[in-house]
Each structure stands twice: as structure tokens, then as C-alpha cells.
Design an enzyme around this catalytic site. Structure first.
Site, PDB file in Angstrom:
ATOM      1  CG  ASP A   1      -6.263 -12.601 -10.867  1.00  0.00           C
ATOM      2  OD1 ASP A   1      -5.688 -11.865 -11.164  1.00  0.00           O
ATOM      3  OD2 ASP A   1      -6.175 -13.931 -10.643  1.00  0.00           O
TER       4      ASP A   1
ATOM      5  CG  ASP B   1      -2.165  -6.865  -4.044  1.00  0.00           C
ATOM      6  OD1 ASP B   1      -1.303  -6.222  -4.490  1.00  0.00           O
ATOM      7  OD2 ASP B   1      -2.142  -8.029  -3.910  1.00  0.00           O
TER       8      ASP B   1
ATOM      9  N   GLY C   1       0.706  -1.134   0.073  1.00  0.00           N
ATOM     10  CA  GLY C   1      -0.006  -0.048   0.166  1.00  0.00           C
ATOM     11  C   GLY C   1       0.820   1.179  -0.132  1.00  0.00           C
TER      12      GLY C   1
ATOM     13  CG  ASP D   1       4.667  -1.207  -7.983  1.00  0.00           C
ATOM     14  OD1 ASP D   1       5.374  -1.261  -9.028  1.00  0.00           O
ATOM     15  OD2 ASP D   1       4.935  -1.242  -7.111  1.00  0.00           O
TER      16      ASP D   1
ATOM     17  CD1 TRP E   1       3.861   2.821  -5.035  1.00  0.00           C
ATOM     18  CD2 TRP E   1       2.780   2.718  -6.919  1.00  0.00           C
ATOM     19  NE1 TRP E   1       4.889   2.749  -6.365  1.00  0.00           N
ATOM     20  CE2 TRP E   1       4.317   2.847  -7.337  1.00  0.00           C
ATOM     21  CE3 TRP E   1       1.882   2.593  -8.259  1.00  0.00           C
ATOM     22  CZ2 TRP E   1       4.542   2.454  -8.682  1.00  0.00           C
ATOM     23  CZ3 TRP E   1       2.683   2.268  -9.506  1.00  0.00           C
ATOM     24  CH2 TRP E   1       4.062   2.273  -9.729  1.00  0.00           C
TER      25      TRP E   1
ATOM     26  CE  LYS F   1       6.748  -3.812 -10.437  1.00  0.00           C
ATOM     27  NZ  LYS F   1       7.578  -3.250  -9.196  1.00  0.00           N
TER      28      LYS F   1
HETATM   29  C1  LIG Z   1       5.832  -4.577  -6.123  1.00  0.00           C
HETATM   30  S1  LIG Z   1       3.973  -5.258  -5.256  1.00  0.00           S
HETATM   31  C2  LIG Z   1       3.122  -3.512  -5.238  1.00  0.00           C
HETATM   32  C3  LIG Z   1       3.685  -2.616  -4.245  1.00  0.00           C
HETATM   33  C4  LIG Z   1       2.607  -1.567  -4.097  1.00  0.00           C
HETATM   34  N1  LIG Z   1       2.724  -0.809  -5.133  1.00  0.00           N
HETATM   35  C5  LIG Z   1       3.260  -0.726  -2.848  1.00  0.00           C
HETATM   36  O1  LIG Z   1       3.672   0.496  -3.286  1.00  0.00           O
HETATM   37  O2  LIG Z   1       2.992  -0.976  -1.708  1.00  0.00           O
HETATM   38  C6  LIG Z   1       3.265  -6.176  -6.384  1.00  0.00           C
HETATM   39  C7  LIG Z   1       1.944  -6.574  -5.945  1.00  0.00           C
HETATM   40  O3  LIG Z   1       1.155  -7.041  -7.163  1.00  0.00           O
HETATM   41  C8  LIG Z   1       0.201  -8.066  -6.673  1.00  0.00           C
HETATM   42  N2  LIG Z   1      -0.481  -8.889  -7.692  1.00  0.00           N
HETATM   43  C9  LIG Z   1       0.342  -9.655  -8.479  1.00  0.00           C
HETATM   44  N3  LIG Z   1      -0.675 -10.411  -9.234  1.00  0.00           N
HETATM   45  C10 LIG Z   1      -1.501  -9.793  -9.028  1.00  0.00           C
HETATM   46  C11 LIG Z   1      -3.019 -10.333  -9.598  1.00  0.00           C
HETATM   47  N4  LIG Z   1      -3.424 -11.087 -10.779  1.00  0.00           N
HETATM   48  N5  LIG Z   1      -4.019  -9.369  -9.233  1.00  0.00           N
HETATM   49  C12 LIG Z   1      -3.686  -8.475  -8.525  1.00  0.00           C
HETATM   50  N6  LIG Z   1      -2.784  -8.200  -7.498  1.00  0.00           N
HETATM   51  C13 LIG Z   1      -1.503  -8.910  -8.117  1.00  0.00           C
HETATM   52  C14 LIG Z   1       1.042  -8.777  -5.505  1.00  0.00           C
HETATM   53  O4  LIG Z   1       0.053  -9.347  -4.724  1.00  0.00           O
HETATM   54  C15 LIG Z   1       1.811  -7.530  -4.907  1.00  0.00           C
HETATM   55  O5  LIG Z   1       1.249  -7.042  -3.611  1.00  0.00           O
END
Ligand SMILES: C[S@@+](CC[C@H](N)C(=O)[O-])C[C@H]1O[C@@H](n2cnc3c(N)ncnc32)[C@H](O)[C@@H]1O
Length: 389
Positions: free
Chosen positions: A146, A130, A58, A178, A60, A218
């Protein structure tokens, strides 16, 4: 690696804890905003409605909440406001016209006084999505879903517009993503999974973005990334690839920043058939091709040298559905280098992370390892483990 050692090797990890961010990624969004003014407060670019995809833990969302809801500012914007406030003070003391000269380490700065402009905004709506649960944050609507699942579109629209129908809803100004898979280290596989997330994020974004809106996501810079850029360029007039200073140079991660969303008439995105944009769509790529200068090298008045692809090569790329996005490094040059190791300040105390993951995907594996007695086979009941693993 000890806690202090990580603080030394990763300045942004240390700063995130000191400045109360849940993850070091907060600095990436702040540095992207410094370059692209993502959180503009001026019409028509004004930003108040945002969707944050793949948002856990969280940081962002924290940036969004603090900038849009509380009216705080960070990075270069905060520095400029501080300077303005200083000028105001100088003027107040000297009762002079609203301009002043301030001596700094790098010479004298002539600054024009202005009132700080960032204020808490009206009509703010922020939805964070997320797969993982996320600890609550002030003013943020959270959805555990998802982003690759078709049902997420309807859930997102309902969260954004609880009182309206799916066909009649208020659009948003900015969508950020992200998203990253759990990387395997096999680059081709990681890049493939990452691009599926990217396409899902784009598909969700264009269901809710207003014309002129922005999309930031990203991206892993792989071999055929110019194919993806070409798809983005069909939908947005300006597309850049950006690397904030807080993102390690050694990582293949970068961010695609798409501005000025221009919907394609008669085309609706579909999560089941990612992107699938008609070839016939006349887009800003064609406009750009017409405007490519014949010279390859232009020296701008500010001394910056711009190199461009000759029109013939750019046209050939376009015919193969490829397009090269301009690359921008962002974040001030005096910002910390994400790949450098720094000496810790005297008396440094290593802090605990602000928000440990609520339910990380590796939680079950850790619990199982603990129950089995730990790593490296130092187990309570070794015999049982060798039978099961
Ligand atoms: C690098 S982290 C994000 C960090 C976040 N932007 C922050 O600032 O705290 C990547 C996130 O992508 C989520 N993620 C990966 N695949 C996903 C999906 N299919 N649907 C939703 N979230 C997903 C992961 O659960 C993870 O929390």
C-alpha cells in the site's frame, strides 16, 4: 455492452489488445513520453532506474520494460526512427550524402539520416508497486504494498538496492504513479482520496529521486487543484498538467508532469505528515514570478500564441499558496480520439483482454453474486438472499 461494441467505442481498448498491452493506459504513458521525453537516453536526463507506483495490471511496467530493457520505441519516436531508416535505405540505394527528400501525402520531407538511437540500456532497475498482485513481467521487480503505508518506504528502498543499507542507496531517474481509488461517483470524495494517493506517491518519490529527476502522476482536476500544483512547484523547477489524447476528455483525470527535482535543504518528507514543506523555502515559483513578462499575450515566431497571467495576479495567487500549472494536451493530433466511436476494420475479430486482473477488489463480490445465482434476483435460492441482503 458486447465485446465488438466496446472495441468500436474505445479505440484504445481495441488497440491495447491488438498490440499486447495489459491495459489501454499504456498509450497514456507513451503519449506523455512523446511530449516530455520521459525515457530520455541522453545524459544528463538519461533514464534507466524507475519506480512504477500503483502499477497493476502492469501496462506502464510493460512500456518501461520494452523501452528500457528491450530498447524498443513507440509513438512519435518510433515514427521518426522509421523515417530515419527509410532515409538510410534511400541513401544506400543512391550512394548520396546522408540527406534525402521523401515525397509524402503532405508534401516533401527533408530528412537527415541518423542511426536509430534507442538501444537496450545498462543499469536498468524497475520496481513496480501495487496493492493488487500482478502477473510477472520480464525484468520487473514487483512489490505488493500500500503506497499510503509508512512501511512501504523501507520495502521500496530494499527492492531498489538489495545489497545496500537504507541510508546508502542508489537513486532513481523517474517515478510514475497511475494510482486511482475505486471511484464512487461523488466527485469531492473521489478527488480527496485521489489527492491522498498523490501525496503518498510524491512522498515516496522524493525519498528516491535523484536531483534533476522526474515525477509523473495521475491527478483529478478538482476545484482547488492549484493548491496542489503550488506544492509540486516547491520541489520541481518545471511542472505541467498534461492530458494525453488517450485519456477521455469527459474524465476529470489528467497527469501532473514534474521535471528537474530540486531537494529542499534540511527537509525530509514523512508519510505521516504529507508534504508539510516549510513556507520559507525559496523556490522556482519566486524565480518564475520575477520572469513573468508584463504583456499578457505573446505571439511566438512559430505562430503559437502564449497567454500569461499578469504578474500582479500571479503574485496574489502565490501569497495564497496557489499556482496555476501550464496545461498541455499531448499525443499527435491524428492519434485516435478517446471519446469518439470508430468503424471497425473489415473482418475485425474482437480479442480477449491480454491480462485479466489477477485479484481485483470486486472479485469477492462477483463470486458471492455467482454463488447466489446472479444479478437481478434471478437466484437459485431467492429466499435466503432476501434474508441476507
Ligand atoms: C488505473 S490502475 C493502474 C493501471 C496501471 N498503470 C497500468 O498501466 O496497468 C490503478 C491502480 O492503483 C492501485 N492502487 C489504488 N490504491 C493504492 C494504494 N493505496 N497502494 C497501491 N496501489 C494502489 C489499484 O490497485 C490499481 O491497480
Amino acid at each position: 455492452m458486447g465485446k465488438s461494441s466496446k472495441d468500436k467505442r474505445d479505440a484504445y481498448y481495441r488497440l491495447a489488445k491488438e498490440q499486447n498491452w495489459r491495459a489501454r493506459s499504456a498509450f497514456k504513458l507513451i503519449q506523455l513520453d512523446e511530449q516530455f521525453d520521459l525515457f530520455s537516453y541522453k545524459e544528463p536526463e538519461k533514464c534507466s532506474r524507475v519506480v512504477d507506483l500503483c502499477a497493476a495490471p502492469g501496462s506502464w511496467s510493460q512500456v518501461l520494460s520494452r523501452v528500457l530493457i528491450k530498447g524498443e520505441s513507440f509513438g512519435r519516436r518510433a515514427w521518426m526512427e522509421k523515417m530515419d531508416a527509410l532515409v538510410n535505405e534511400v541513401n544506400l540505394a543512391s550512394q548520396e550524402a546522408p540527406e534525402a527528400s521523401i515525397e509524402t501525402e503532405v508534401g516533401s520531407l527533408n530528412l537527415k539520416a541518423q542511426k536509430p538511437v534507442l538501444q537496450p540500456r545498462t543499469n536498468v532497475k524497475i520496481v513496480a508497486i501495487d496493492l493488487q498482485p500482478m502477473a510477472p513481467l520480464d525484468g520487473i521487480i514487483q512489490l505488493q504494498a500500500d503506497i499510503t503505508h509508512p512501511s512501504t518506504v523501507g520495502r521500496m528502498l530494499a527492492a531498489l538496492n538489495p545489497e545496500k543499507s537504507e541510508t546508502e542507496y542508489e537513486l532513481v531517474d523517474l517515478v510514475i504513479s497511475d494510482g486511482a481509488p475505486d471511484v464512487t461517483g461523488l466527485h469531492d470524495l473521489d478527488i480527496h482520496i485521489q489527492s491522498q494517493l498523490l501525496y503518498s506517491a510524491l512522498t515516496l518519490a522524493i525519498r528516491v529521486l535523484r536531483p534533476g529527476g522526474k515525477f509523473v502522476a495521475k491527478i483529478f482536476r478538482g476545484r482547488d487543484v492549484d493548491l496542489i500544483f503550488a506544492q509540486f512547484k516547491l520541489l520541481f523547477r518545471r511542472v505541467h498538467i498534461a492530458k494525453p489524447r488517450s485519456s477521455r476528455a469527459s474524465s476529470i483525470e489528467a497527469f501532473v508532469v514534474c521535471e528537474d527535482y530540486t531537494p529542499i535543504p534540511g527537509w525530509t518528507p514523512d508519510l505521516g505528515r504529507p508534504v508539510n514543506i516549510p513556507d520559507t523555502a525559496k523556490t522556482s515559483i519566486e524565480d518564475d514570478l520575477e520572469n513573468i513578462p508584463e504583456q499578457k499575450r505573446i505571439v511566438r515566431t512559430d505562430g503559437v500564441v502564449e497567454l500569461s497571467l499578469p504578474r500582479k495576479e500571479a503574485t496574489e495567487l502565490r501569497q495564497n499558496n496557489r499556482w496555476i500549472a501550464p496545461f498541455l494536451a499531448c499525443g499527435d493530433l491524428d492519434a485516435f480520439d478517446a471519446d469518439a466511436t470508430y468503424r471497425l476494420p473489415p473482418g475485425h475479430v474482437s480479442l480477449e483482454p491480454v491480462q485479466p486482473p489477477t485479484a481485483p477488489p470486486y472479485k469477492a463480490a462477483i463470486e458471492r453474486k455467482r454463488a447466489e445465482g446472479g444479478m437481478y434476483g434471478k437466484t437459485k435460492n431467492k429466499g435466503q438472499i432476501s434474508n441476507t441482503t
